[in-house]
Scaffold this motif. Structure first.
Motif, PDB file in Angstrom:
ATOM      1  N   ILE B 159       0.840  -1.201   0.000  1.00  0.00           N
ATOM      2  CA  ILE B 159       0.000   0.000   0.000  1.00  0.00           C
ATOM      3  C   ILE B 159       0.877   1.254   0.000  1.00  0.00           C
ATOM      4  O   ILE B 159       0.631   2.213  -0.733  1.00  0.00           O
ATOM      5  CB  ILE B 159      -0.970  -0.011   1.211  1.00  0.00           C
ATOM      6  N   THR B 160       1.946   1.222   0.802  1.00  0.00           N
ATOM      7  CA  THR B 160       2.867   2.359   0.827  1.00  0.00           C
ATOM      8  C   THR B 160       3.473   2.593  -0.553  1.00  0.00           C
ATOM      9  O   THR B 160       3.581   3.719  -1.034  1.00  0.00           O
ATOM     10  CB  THR B 160       4.025   2.085   1.810  1.00  0.00           C
ATOM     11  N   THR B 161       3.848   1.484  -1.179  1.00  0.00           N
ATOM     12  CA  THR B 161       4.458   1.558  -2.503  1.00  0.00           C
ATOM     13  C   THR B 161       3.551   2.254  -3.502  1.00  0.00           C
ATOM     14  O   THR B 161       4.003   2.996  -4.360  1.00  0.00           O
ATOM     15  CB  THR B 161       4.736   0.133  -3.004  1.00  0.00           C
ATOM     16  N   MET B 162       2.257   1.975  -3.359  1.00  0.00           N
ATOM     17  CA  MET B 162       1.326   2.541  -4.332  1.00  0.00           C
ATOM     18  C   MET B 162       1.246   4.057  -4.242  1.00  0.00           C
ATOM     19  O   MET B 162       0.786   4.717  -5.169  1.00  0.00           O
ATOM     20  CB  MET B 162      -0.041   1.902  -4.170  1.00  0.00           C
ATOM     21  N   ALA B 163       1.723   4.603  -3.114  1.00  0.00           N
ATOM     22  CA  ALA B 163       1.784   6.065  -3.018  1.00  0.00           C
ATOM     23  C   ALA B 163       2.620   6.639  -4.155  1.00  0.00           C
ATOM     24  O   ALA B 163       2.423   7.773  -4.572  1.00  0.00           O
ATOM     25  CB  ALA B 163       2.362   6.475  -1.667  1.00  0.00           C
ATOM     26  N   CYS B 164       3.547   5.833  -4.679  1.00  0.00           N
ATOM     27  CA  CYS B 164       4.404   6.282  -5.795  1.00  0.00           C
ATOM     28  C   CYS B 164       3.588   6.716  -7.007  1.00  0.00           C
ATOM     29  O   CYS B 164       4.038   7.538  -7.795  1.00  0.00           O
ATOM     30  CB  CYS B 164       5.346   5.174  -6.239  1.00  0.00           C
ATOM     31  N   PHE B 165       2.432   6.152  -7.177  1.00  0.00           N
ATOM     32  CA  PHE B 165       1.598   6.540  -8.316  1.00  0.00           C
ATOM     33  C   PHE B 165       1.240   8.022  -8.226  1.00  0.00           C
ATOM     34  O   PHE B 165       1.020   8.672  -9.229  1.00  0.00           O
ATOM     35  CB  PHE B 165       0.306   5.717  -8.355  1.00  0.00           C
ATOM     36  N   VAL B 173       7.839   8.756   1.600  1.00  0.00           N
ATOM     37  CA  VAL B 173       6.785   7.838   2.012  1.00  0.00           C
ATOM     38  C   VAL B 173       7.384   6.658   2.767  1.00  0.00           C
ATOM     39  O   VAL B 173       6.864   6.222   3.797  1.00  0.00           O
ATOM     40  CB  VAL B 173       6.026   7.320   0.766  1.00  0.00           C
ATOM     41  N   SER B 174       8.492   6.158   2.230  1.00  0.00           N
ATOM     42  CA  SER B 174       9.102   4.978   2.820  1.00  0.00           C
ATOM     43  C   SER B 174       9.619   5.265   4.233  1.00  0.00           C
ATOM     44  O   SER B 174       9.418   4.485   5.166  1.00  0.00           O
ATOM     45  CB  SER B 174      10.245   4.516   1.921  1.00  0.00           C
ATOM     46  N   TRP B 175      10.297   6.415   4.389  1.00  0.00           N
ATOM     47  CA  TRP B 175      10.821   6.768   5.716  1.00  0.00           C
ATOM     48  C   TRP B 175       9.687   6.988   6.703  1.00  0.00           C
ATOM     49  O   TRP B 175       9.763   6.552   7.849  1.00  0.00           O
ATOM     50  CB  TRP B 175      11.706   8.018   5.632  1.00  0.00           C
ATOM     51  N   ALA B 176       8.637   7.635   6.258  1.00  0.00           N
ATOM     52  CA  ALA B 176       7.498   7.871   7.147  1.00  0.00           C
ATOM     53  C   ALA B 176       6.897   6.535   7.586  1.00  0.00           C
ATOM     54  O   ALA B 176       6.623   6.308   8.760  1.00  0.00           O
ATOM     55  CB  ALA B 176       6.452   8.718   6.432  1.00  0.00           C
ATOM     56  N   LYS B 177       6.748   5.640   6.612  1.00  0.00           N
ATOM     57  CA  LYS B 177       6.182   4.327   6.940  1.00  0.00           C
ATOM     58  C   LYS B 177       7.060   3.594   7.945  1.00  0.00           C
ATOM     59  O   LYS B 177       6.579   3.070   8.950  1.00  0.00           O
ATOM     60  CB  LYS B 177       6.045   3.483   5.674  1.00  0.00           C
ATOM     61  N   ASP B 178       8.375   3.567   7.676  1.00  0.00           N
ATOM     62  CA  ASP B 178       9.276   2.842   8.575  1.00  0.00           C
ATOM     63  C   ASP B 178       9.222   3.414   9.997  1.00  0.00           C
ATOM     64  O   ASP B 178       9.205   2.670  10.979  1.00  0.00           O
ATOM     65  CB  ASP B 178      10.723   2.903   8.047  1.00  0.00           C
TER      66      ASP B 178
END
Lengths: 332, 261
Positions: B159-165, B173-178
């Motif tokens: 789901i986080t990855t899809m933010a790339c769209f 996004v990745s740092w925030a998620k982690d």
């Protein structure tokens, strides 16, 4: 019904509109403005089984976007697409089995593993029997020289080798229709010839081909039909020969005259054509429409005025047509 | 099923291709684990904190580290980079379900992750004088819960990855998620030690199912019905996020723009 049918196919992208510089970027953060951009604008297209179609246009004309709409990667903003009866973006999995796709600028090989592994994975994806797989590899080896590439890790392939391996990957499951997005981009002449030879064989096998390219050699060697688009709109669709008749009517005759003669003097004798003086006073170039004048008429006209030494004739090439399209001359 | 298993194998092979990179990744991870053990050893020298004594904390840190390791060998950026560099286009022309395909690749990292976890557990037993081990009943509950961590972490990463769209980039996004996952899963410190204003959100967010749940089952802090309730919550999150991801994916496809080539 045709194998590929697109009706009023349209794709609109939203592009952020930013003022220049840091100020513009900061402003965009608070006040977001977007501009709509019609990448593909009401394209009508029917492709029959077994046809080979060149899809041509300048950079940004919407070629790749059309391919992505036809392959189900992008969802159209408006209009409909049917490929072998399926709607690509909704029946993506069904459609995927019917098609083979090559994006010349992107590989579908697993970059870190030998080519053989990527092909074996595709065998599993398309559920190919071991016998069929073996037979296909042999066939692809014949035309693409695949055997040498199989044990090589994809990232170590040269561009030409990579393209051959990628072609094999796109065609392994013997798809009904093959989309090739710039299949010869960046290749040297010998590899290009090999790829084109392969595409001709593919066409003779009855595969439907649609290729986008900037390389006019690809078109003349492989395709019978040409579709030209610009700014998302189709501006020509028909046989190559017909395109030449419509847009490439102009022939050029370069003449070496026996004695210096002003171009105006010849122009008086040849009223409907363009006569331009050459680099030296004994050279002229006559430009004429091949439907209103024959080369013989032009020569006869010139001979009335002055003796002719040498001459040569430039035939209309599709380069000229495409160059005109790229320069925006045919649209308006 | 066959193509998905094929993808899993390919993913494992890809990770094994970069053995040195993997080794460095795990050395870094091991350093972090050793550091956490040292810090907590010092903190707990004067007695238990929040109900955790040294033996329990050791087990907690190992479970926390193990759950954090799941999915790390595959790397979320791999999935994300295919979206922003446009390779998603070739993925979409394959007769595969996109989500299952990415899940299979994600699972391709499990082999190396399990090896690393086994080595870490052995090292703790060897160098710190043993490890608390749950009874057979709790061990079974823990095993089920630990297995659910893999799909749970996958769906969150997916789901986080899809933010790339939408964002066209993955770093932020990745740092925030982690950061959020590390804090609210309990991987940083046990959730019981969080102040109330952080413990509140932690209790309702899915992240507690990643670390706090398996740890509670391992340590026997949750038993009987409470254990089953935690497992049910964990399974429910997997299903909700799995199907939620499908909904987002459908929207994301409409936002997809693959420019050039």
């Amino acid at each position: 019904m045709s194998l590929v049918e697109a009706r009023g196919l349209t794709k609109i992208f939203r592009r952020p509109e930013k003022d220049p510089g840091l100020r513009g970027s900061l402003k965009h953060l608070v006040q977001r403005r977007f501009k709509e951009f019609r990448a593909v604008d009401g394209i009508e297209l029917s492709i029959e089984a077994g046809e080979s179609v060149a899809y041509v246009g300048p950079n940004g004309a919407g070629k790749s976007t059309t391919i992505k709409l036809l392959t189900g990667i992008l969802v159209p903003t408006a209009g409909t697409v049917r490929v072998a009866g399926a709607e690509p973006h909704t029946d993506r999995m069904v459609n995927a089995r019917n098609i083979g796709v090559l994006f010349g600028q992107r590989t579908q090989l697993w970059w870190d593993l030998p080519v053989r592994e990527s092909l074996a994975l595709l065998r599993d994806m398309y559920d190919l029997s071991p016998a069929f797989y073996k037979q296909r590899l042999e066939r692809l080896d014949e035309v693409l020289g695949l055997a040498d590439l199989l044990p090589v890790v994809a990232r170590k392939l040269s561009l030409g080798q990579r393209m051959r391996a990628d072609l094999a990957a796109a065609l392994l499951h013997q798809p009904k229709i093959v989309y090739l997005d710039e299949p010869t981009i960046g290749l040297d002449i010998s590899v290009k010839d090999r790829v084109r030879q392969f595409l001709r064989e593919l066409r003779e096998d009855g595969t439907t081909l649609m290729l986008t390219t900037h390389d006019l050699g690809d078109i003349e060697d492989v395709c019978e039909r040409i579709v030209i688009i610009d700014e998302g709109r189709k501006i020509f669709d028909g046989p190559l020969a017909q395109m030449k008749d419509r847009f490439a009517r102009v022939r050029r005759m370069h003449l070496q005259l026996a004695e210096p003669t002003p171009a105006e003097k010849l122009a008086e004798r040849l009223p409907d054509v363009e006569v331009i003086a050459g680099d030296s006073p004994t050279e002229v170039t006559v430009t004429f429409d091949r439907f209103t004048h024959t080369a013989g008429q032009i020569i006869a006209g010139v001979l009335d005025v002055v003796e002719v030494g040498e001459l040569h004739l430039d035939e209309p090439a599709i380069e000229d047509v495409v160059r005109k399209v790229y320069a925006g001359e045919l649209l308006r | 099923m066959k193509p998905y298993l094929g993808l899993l194998r390919m993913s494992t092979r890809r990770i094994l291709t970069y053995r040195l990179n993997s080794l460095i990744l795990w050395i870094g991870g091991a350093t972090f684990l050793a550091g956490s053990l040292a810090v907590w050893h010092a903190l707990l020298s004067e007695g238990a904190i929040g109900g955790y004594d040294w033996d329990q904390m050791k087990a907690y840190l190992l479970v926390g580290w193990a759950t954090a390791s799941i999915g790390s060998a595959y790397g979320d950026w791999w999935m994300a980079s295919r979206i922003f560099d446009g390779h998603v286009a070739t993925d979409l022309t394959k007769p595969l379900d996109y989500q299952w395909a990415r899940f299979s690749e994600h699972m391709g990292g499990l082999a190396t992750e399990f090896i690393a976890i086994t080595i870490a557990a052995t090292a703790i037993v060897t160098f710190t004088g043993g490890l608390v081990v749950p009874g057979p009943g709790q061990a079974l509950l823990f095993a089920v819960s630990f297995l659910l961590v893999a799909p749970l972490k996958f769906t969150i990463a997916y789901i986080t990855t899809m933010a790339c769209f939408w964002t066209q980039n993955f770093m932020g996004v990745s740092w925030a998620k982690d950061a959020i996952v590390t804090l609210f899963s309990g991987a940083l410190i046990p959730l019981a030690l969080l102040p109330a204003w952080l413990a509140g959100p932690a209790a309702v967010l899915p992240f507690a199912s990643i670390t706090a749940t398996p740890a509670a089952l391992y340590l026997g802090q949750a038993t009987g019905w409470e254990a089953l309730r935690l497992l049910a919550v964990q399974a429910a999150w997997v299903l909700v996020l799995w199907w939620g991801a499908r909904l987002i994916w459908r929207r994301a496809l409409r936002a997809l723009t693959v420019h050039g080539g």
